[in-house]
Motif scaffolding. Structure first.
Motif, PDB file in Angstrom:
ATOM      1  N   LEU A 131     -13.403 -31.975   2.753  1.00 25.83           N
ATOM      2  CA  LEU A 131     -11.982 -31.763   2.469  1.00 25.83           C
ATOM      3  C   LEU A 131     -11.398 -32.817   1.539  1.00 25.83           C
ATOM      4  CD1 LEU A 131     -10.833 -30.797   6.076  1.00 25.83           C
ATOM      5  CD2 LEU A 131     -10.857 -29.280   4.089  1.00 25.83           C
ATOM      6  N   ILE A 157     -17.082 -28.240  10.895  1.00 25.61           N
ATOM      7  CA  ILE A 157     -16.288 -29.451  10.678  1.00 25.61           C
ATOM      8  C   ILE A 157     -17.166 -30.600  10.212  1.00 25.61           C
ATOM      9  CG2 ILE A 157     -14.974 -31.242  11.900  1.00 25.61           C
ATOM     10  CD1 ILE A 157     -13.654 -29.024  13.522  1.00 25.61           C
ATOM     11  N   ILE A 214     -10.005 -23.881  14.228  1.00 23.46           N
ATOM     12  CA  ILE A 214     -10.156 -25.073  13.397  1.00 23.46           C
ATOM     13  C   ILE A 214      -8.783 -25.384  12.813  1.00 23.46           C
ATOM     14  CG2 ILE A 214     -11.274 -26.098  11.385  1.00 23.46           C
ATOM     15  CD1 ILE A 214     -13.616 -24.221  11.803  1.00 23.46           C
ATOM     16  N   ASN A 215      -8.243 -26.539  13.185  1.00 25.44           N
ATOM     17  CA  ASN A 215      -6.924 -26.961  12.726  1.00 25.44           C
ATOM     18  C   ASN A 215      -7.057 -28.018  11.637  1.00 25.44           C
ATOM     19  OD1 ASN A 215      -5.775 -25.263  14.583  1.00 25.44           O
ATOM     20  ND2 ASN A 215      -5.347 -26.872  16.086  1.00 25.44           N
ATOM     21  N   PHE A 216      -6.139 -27.982  10.686  1.00 28.47           N
ATOM     22  CA  PHE A 216      -6.153 -28.922   9.561  1.00 28.47           C
ATOM     23  C   PHE A 216      -4.841 -29.688   9.517  1.00 28.47           C
ATOM     24  CE2 PHE A 216      -8.762 -25.271   8.506  1.00 28.47           C
ATOM     25  CZ  PHE A 216      -9.948 -25.843   8.070  1.00 28.47           C
ATOM     26  N   GLN A 251      -4.467 -23.492  10.047  1.00 27.40           N
ATOM     27  CA  GLN A 251      -5.512 -23.240  11.029  1.00 27.40           C
ATOM     28  C   GLN A 251      -6.323 -22.005  10.624  1.00 27.40           C
ATOM     29  OE1 GLN A 251      -3.096 -20.705  14.463  1.00 27.40           O
ATOM     30  NE2 GLN A 251      -3.612 -22.827  14.845  1.00 27.40           N
ATOM     31  N   ILE A 288      -7.904 -25.508   0.763  1.00 22.56           N
ATOM     32  CA  ILE A 288      -8.505 -25.676   2.095  1.00 22.56           C
ATOM     33  C   ILE A 288      -9.415 -24.492   2.408  1.00 22.56           C
ATOM     34  CG2 ILE A 288      -7.981 -25.752   4.568  1.00 22.56           C
ATOM     35  CD1 ILE A 288      -5.450 -27.328   3.862  1.00 22.56           C
ATOM     36  N   LEU A 343     -13.379 -24.650   3.270  1.00 24.34           N
ATOM     37  CA  LEU A 343     -13.877 -24.092   4.524  1.00 24.34           C
ATOM     38  C   LEU A 343     -14.919 -23.016   4.257  1.00 24.34           C
ATOM     39  CD1 LEU A 343     -13.502 -24.090   7.630  1.00 24.34           C
ATOM     40  CD2 LEU A 343     -11.843 -22.233   7.330  1.00 24.34           C
ATOM     41  N   THR A 403      -7.582 -33.530   7.418  1.00 21.02           N
ATOM     42  CA  THR A 403      -8.631 -33.725   8.419  1.00 21.02           C
ATOM     43  C   THR A 403      -8.719 -32.447   9.239  1.00 21.02           C
ATOM     44  OG1 THR A 403      -7.024 -34.679   9.962  1.00 21.02           O
ATOM     45  CG2 THR A 403      -8.258 -36.208   8.552  1.00 21.02           C
ATOM     46  N   ALA A 404      -9.885 -32.194   9.829  1.00 19.28           N
ATOM     47  CA  ALA A 404     -10.103 -30.973  10.609  1.00 19.28           C
ATOM     48  C   ALA A 404     -10.460 -31.322  12.039  1.00 19.28           C
ATOM     49  CB  ALA A 404     -11.206 -30.143   9.974  1.00 19.28           C
ATOM     50  N   GLU A 405     -10.038 -30.470  12.965  1.00 19.06           N
ATOM     51  CA  GLU A 405     -10.352 -30.679  14.377  1.00 19.06           C
ATOM     52  C   GLU A 405     -10.427 -29.334  15.089  1.00 19.06           C
ATOM     53  OE1 GLU A 405      -5.815 -31.517  15.971  1.00 19.06           O
ATOM     54  OE2 GLU A 405      -6.938 -33.179  15.072  1.00 19.06           O
TER      55      GLU A 405
END
Length: 582
Positions: free
Chosen positions: A67, A62, A81-83, A39, A7, A11, A72-74
């Motif tokens: 990925l 994002i 940025i959370n995964f 994150q 990840i 990123l 998924t990222a948000e």
């Protein structure tokens, strides 16, 4: 490559495309699963540098990041940025971990040599409860560093030289019991030392005789040297019995005496190079003047302000001190062993001493990464330093004996059929494991209360709980007809408990390298507890042998196999064995 690294790489690539250059993009496991599995605050940190909107930058990243099937990222909050990792990704990584003999742990220490100085008891004295922390902590760090690929040298820098030998020599010649010496050498030498010490306090003539015996030893007197060598040999023999029970080993036992011949030349070199100077007849290392007073180990603040706080390396009477021997030890470890790092697992009260040694070593040109791995104290139930009723230190062998006896009693109550030789072996594994885990589950700088009931409980944050978790898993496989091979099994992660167990299992490879960042085995201990709790939740919610479909059964068996391997391996790095039955 671990999932976190995959990840992080994705990123990093996205950030590079967005900002036009490579930047640091750290990713960490999320502290709260409601916000995802991992994150990163990289967008917030970079936006602050570039004076731009962090949420806008995060959204651009994002939109760019690839990925694949990882996650998924948000965006969350001001620009985190959370995964969220997909169950299929967890299944893939868990399957890779099952097939990997290293259980997904990377080798991060190749090409680096570490000397670890730990345990270091005094000759002619038994190890006491205070030695638990250095011995167990040092052994665990050595195991972890070795598994991560470092070239580890374990050195037991025993106290085999010093003023106490004058009293032991006098006692050896006057009150020694040869039969007791053969049966329990350390206890007999301790008795001799204590009795002579008491006599010396009452009679100045005895004290002078002891000083004379010490002078003769230091001068190379053949008889005293022979007695001293015998004391060291017998003490090592007694100490080795305890180390064998603890499953602790050393590559070297280079005690203080090993460096005696190096000390005069070392002091001369420090004088010649201007690293030390005479003061009131003694030779001392003073401040270099390069550090501010508050950071300089050779300066101390008193009522009238800052003043010198030198390290004495030769006394006015010509004698040497711990500082001299420790500098000679540094020289040997760097010049002879080519150490890149030297770790000292020694109590927190020695902090100033090691700051001075490290500073003087660097000024001397002996460059290595030095670390004083300090630790706190073990307290009794009264929250005071653990002592016997008579005020003596509690002996380590007595702690181990009682731990094993209490474990045996608990096992007899839970499983009366487990007796004989197997019962004794299990009691030893559980009892000693409990003592070790009570130490290693604490932050090393924390003082902790030594509680038998707490450390031997089958529930709670204990080694017996983890060992029982392992035994419970292996009992599943004993009920199978034939062997089970998890290789090639398709993992089907549908229930939340299955996903969470896989999530934790694959974090093993992410966690281990971080332990050495601040030398904290308690991170591993706490991880194993979390993994065991996740297994018990999984086991209660997800039938294994009674699963309705063979594919589901095999998937859950594979998860069980992976969990047992990680538990056993992780406990092994803490120096704790797992029995097959309890």
């Amino acid at each position: 490559m671990t999932l976190l690294q995959e990840i992080e790489a994705a990123l990093g690539s996205a950030f590079a495309k967005v900002v036009g250059e490579p930047v640091e993009t750290p990713v960490v496991p999320s502290g709260d699963l409601r916000f995802g599995d991992y994150q990163s605050n990289a967008a917030m940190a970079l936006a602050k540098q570039r004076r731009t909107n962090p949420r806008a930058l995060a959204q651009e990243v994002i939109d760019t990041v690839d990925l694949g099937d990882l996650a998924t990222a948000e965006i969350a909050g001001p620009g985190f940025i959370n995964f969220r990792v997909s169950p299929s990704c967890f299944a893939r990584k868990a399957a890779e971990q099952i097939a990997d003999p290293r259980l997904g742990v990377p080798t991060t220490g190749e090409g680096r040599k570490i000397v670890i100085d730990f345990s270091a008891p005094n000759v002619a004295k038994p190890m006491h409860v205070g030695h638990i922390r250095s011995t167990i902590l040092g052994d665990s760090l050595a195991r972890i560093a070795g598994f991560l690929g470092y070239d580890v040298i374990r050195d037991n820098h025993i106290g085999d030289w010093g003023t106490q030998f004058g009293m032991i020599l006098h006692g050896w010649k006057t009150i020694l019991d040869q039969d007791q010496l053969e049966s329990d050498p350390v206890a007999e030498l301790l008795r001799v030392y204590r009795e002579v010490n008491a006599l010396a306090k009452q009679d100045p003539a005895v004290l002078e005789t002891c000083k004379g015996e010490l002078v003769k030893l230091q001068g190379g007197d053949p008889e005293n040297l022979q007695i001293w060598e015998r004391c060291v040999e017998l003490s090592k023999k007694g100490l080795q019995k305890i180390y064998d029970r603890l499953d602790v080993s050393f590559d070297h036992w280079l005690g203080e005496s090993f460096y005696n011949e190096r000390l005069p030349g070392l002091v001369d070199e420090f004088l010649d190079k201007g690293l030390a100077r005479e003061s009131d007849g003694a030779v001392c290392v003073f401040s270099s003047g390069e550090l501010s007073d508050d950071k300089d180990p050779f300066r101390i603040h008193k009522e009238n302000g800052w003043t010198d706080n030198p390290a004495i390396i030769r006394k006015a009477d010509g004698g040497f001190l711990y500082a001299t021997t420790d500098l000679a030890t540094v020289e040997y470890r760097i010049d002879e062993w080519k150490a890149d790092e030297i770790w000292y697992v020694v109590g927190a009260p020695q902090q100033l001493h090691f700051r001075q040694i490290f500073d003087a070593s660097h000024r001397w040109g002996k460059d290595a990464d030095f670390h004083h791995i300090a630790f706190g104290s073990i307290l009794g139930e009264d929250r005071k330093l653990m002592k016997t009723r008579s005020g003596d230190n509690v002996q380590l062998v007595d702690v181990l004996d009682e731990a094993i006896e209490r474990a045996a009693q608990a096992i007899r109550e839970k499983n009366p059929e487990l007796d004989g030789e197997e019962g004794r072996e299990v009691a030893e594994i559980v009892g000693i494991g409990a003592v070790k885990f009570a130490e290693l589950s604490q932050h090393r700088l924390t003082d902790y209360v030594f509680s038998w009931d707490r450390m031997l409980a089958l529930q709670g944050d204990t080694a017996p709980y983890l060992q029982y978790s392992y035994v419970r898993i292996r009992s599943i496989f004993r009920k199978l007809d034939g062997a089970f091979d998890p290789a090639g099994v398709d993992l089907l992660l549908e229930a939340d408990e299955e996903v969470h167990l896989a999530r934790l299992a694959i974090r093993y490879g992410e966690l281990l390298p971080t332990i050495l960042e601040d030398h904290r085995p308690n991170l591993l201990a706490n991880y194993l507890l979390e993994l065991a709790r996740a297994f018990h939740s999984f086991f209660e919610a997800c039938p294994v042998l009674k699963a309705e479909e063979i594919s589901v059964r095999d998937s859950r068996l594979a998860l069980c196999e992976l969990t047992s391997r990680v538990l056993s391996h992780g406990l092994g790095l803490l120096g704790i064995r797992c029995p097959e039955r309890m």
